[in-house]
Design an enzyme around this catalytic site. Structure first.
Site, short mmCIF file in Angstrom:
data_model
loop_
_atom_site.label_atom_id
_atom_site.label_comp_id
_atom_site.label_asym_id
_atom_site.label_seq_id
_atom_site.Cartn_x
_atom_site.Cartn_y
_atom_site.Cartn_z
N ARG A 196 7.32 6.46 -4.46
CA ARG A 196 7.89 7.06 -3.25
C ARG A 196 7.36 6.31 -2.05
O ARG A 196 6.25 5.79 -2.08
CB ARG A 196 7.49 8.53 -3.14
CG ARG A 196 5.97 8.72 -3.11
CD ARG A 196 5.49 10.12 -3.29
NE ARG A 196 4.02 10.13 -3.29
CZ ARG A 196 3.26 9.86 -4.32
NH1 ARG A 196 3.80 9.56 -5.49
NH2 ARG A 196 1.94 9.86 -4.22
N SER A 237 0.81 -1.23 0.00
CA SER A 237 0.00 0.00 0.00
C SER A 237 0.83 1.27 0.00
O SER A 237 0.82 2.06 0.95
CB SER A 237 -0.94 -0.03 1.19
OG SER A 237 -1.69 -1.20 1.10
N ASP A 239 -4.08 -1.25 -1.15
CA ASP A 239 -5.13 -1.57 -0.18
C ASP A 239 -6.50 -1.00 -0.57
O ASP A 239 -7.54 -1.62 -0.31
CB ASP A 239 -4.74 -1.15 1.25
CG ASP A 239 -4.25 0.29 1.37
OD1 ASP A 239 -4.22 1.00 0.35
OD2 ASP A 239 -3.90 0.69 2.50
C1 GLC Z 1 -0.70 6.01 1.53
C2 GLC Z 1 -0.18 5.20 0.35
C3 GLC Z 1 -1.33 4.60 -0.43
C4 GLC Z 1 -2.26 3.84 0.50
C5 GLC Z 1 -2.72 4.73 1.66
C6 GLC Z 1 -3.58 4.00 2.65
O1 GLC Z 1 -1.41 7.10 1.01
O2 GLC Z 1 0.59 6.03 -0.48
O3 GLC Z 1 -0.85 3.74 -1.44
O4 GLC Z 1 -3.37 3.39 -0.22
O5 GLC Z 1 -1.58 5.23 2.33
O6 GLC Z 1 -2.92 2.93 3.24
#
Ligand code: GLC
Length: 427
Positions: free
Chosen positions: A109, A94, A147
């Site tokens: 990133r 995620s 996620d």
């Molecule tokens: C951050 C991550 C993203 C993820 C979110 C929730 O924003 O960059 O990919 O979906 O957290 O976990």
């Protein structure tokens, strides 16, 4: 706005056994999910492994090795030595990783406080696969999943009104399904314009240019002192990782301005420690049921060695309310934006994450904001559903990941190879 190569909603009739791995902020979770013959039903077994703090800022190889070891342990426990056949795995990773078929899996990133050298700008899939191969873990990686996409697909498996998946937790983000005809960055593929494609919005990065949202001096400090200044501007105002810190910065600032007389004469050295208060501290303040805020007083005493006066306690409560309310209302802006773009007048939104599930009043404040933004008339009957409801989601990184693995295997079988990095994994 990352295309995820999830190219359909689930039907509810998906079947099979899959592994799912979730590399979250606090835990690693490994699951085995069986999607049963019964429509929208599944069985799940799962194990959790702690994600050691030092791994989050350590060395990339150590991270992948640790993950491979956890998977091996899971397979040995649940399948014994016998497991020779490679199991399909959906990996919920995620963080913003591109999922475009040329550079599938490239981590753009780190977010959420991770800072591991040598991973940004590289494809996480081969790194992960190498670690699996080195240890002989009998797994084939079938899909790399965000996620939010997992949440959307898991929720849509049991509820066909689900159109958006959101995470309001350590980070904050959403996914929805777009038509390929509206995705300029996929125009070169010449897919039929009505082909569905789930988009991971990565909306945490909204307004990184600071052109839209007003920022407080506290937001500026949060950003400046973070491992990635200038990134995740929207997320830094909403997500659980930051709410306690925003509050702490407010308290310290009030103390340091002599004219406000906040905690005058008290030793606030504990309060000065960055990131010492998490969002559960703020939740506890907002949940204090007593008129005299005695639970908040106890909390300040035990955690920070500070004895707030009655007036200070009221200010503490109000500050917590403002921070929590801003987070909920900004979250609703994201949901409203997708709904408006897609023209959804009524739908369900599946949400997960610690802030959504645990932060007091978050749901009600978000619902009220949606009502204001989308101009819904006041309810006549309090039991009436809102046209767009944000509801607790199904398990995205378990069931959602399994479903995405199933949907991917299914479409590959039909010859749709878009976004597939290693076709040999699907033989
Ligand atoms: C951050 C991550 C993203 C993820 C979110 C929730 O924003 O960059 O990919 O979906 O957290 O976990």
């Amino acid at each position: 706005m990352n295309p995820t190569w999830v190219m359909s909603y689930p039907t509810g009739y998906e079947t099979g056994t899959y592994l799912a791995l979730d590399m979250g902020g606090t835990n690693l979770r490994v699951c085995q999910i069986t999607l049963t013959e019964q429509k929208s039903e599944f069985d799940i077994i799962q194990s959790k492994y702690r994600m050691p703090e030092e791994l989050k800022t350590g060395d990339a190889d150590e991270l992948w090795e640790y993950i491979a070891d956890c998977l091996m342990q899971f397979i040995e426990t649940h399948h014994g030595e016998a497991s020779k056949q490679k199991l399909p795995l959906g990996f919920t990773f995620s963080y913003p990783a591109t999922q475009n078929y040329i550079d599938e899996g490239i981590l753009q990133r780190w977010t959420k406080g991770f800072d591991i050298a040598g991973v940004e700008g590289r494809n996480v899939v081969p790194m992960f696969e190498n670690a699996l191969a080195q240890r002989g873990v009998p797994i084939k990686l079938t899909a790399l999943i965000n996620d939010t996409t997992g949440t959307l697909i898991a929720s849509a498996y049991t509820d066909t009104k689900m159109k958006i998946g959101c995470i309001f937790g350590t980070g904050c983000n959403a996914a929805y399904i777009e038509d390929c005809g509206s995705i300029p960055k996929l125009a070169h593929l010449n897919l039929p314009p009505d082909t569905p494609m789930a988009i991971n919005c990565e909306w945490g990065a909204f307004d990184n240019e600071h052109k839209v949202l007003p920022r407080t001096p506290y937001d500026v400090i949060i950003d400046k002192d973070s491992p990635r200044p200038g990134q995740q501007a929207f997320e830094k105002m909403i997500a659980g990782l930051y709410l306690g810190e925003i509050f702490r910065l407010v308290m310290v600032d009030l103390h340091d301005k002599p004219e406000t007389h906040m905690f005058t004469g008290q030793d606030i050295s504990k309060l000065r420690k960055a990131y010492s208060l998490d969002s559960s501290f703020l939740s506890a303040i907002e949940e204090d049921p007593f008129e005299n805020l005695s639970e908040t007083a106890d909390l300040f005493q035990t955690k920070l060695d500070i004895n707030p006066s009655g007036a200070e306690l009221e200010l503490i409560r109000r500050a917590a309310e403002l921070i929590g309310t801003r987070a909920a209302r900004l979250s609703a802006c994201g949901v409203a934006a997708i709904s408006k773009k897609k023209g959804y007048k009524s739908c369900h939104v599946g949400a997960d994450g610690s802030v959504f599930n645990k932060y007091p009043h978050f749901k009600a404040r978000g619902a009220q904001a949606l009502r204001e933004i989308l101009d819904w008339p006041e309810k006549t009957d309090p039991n009436e559903e809102d046209p767009i409801e944000i509801l607790a989601a199904e398990d995205g990184s378990g069931v959602g990941a399994a479903l995405i693995a199933a949907l991917t295997l299914e479409r590959v079988k039909k010859g749709n190879m878009h976004g597939i990095l290693h076709p040999e994994n699907f033989k």
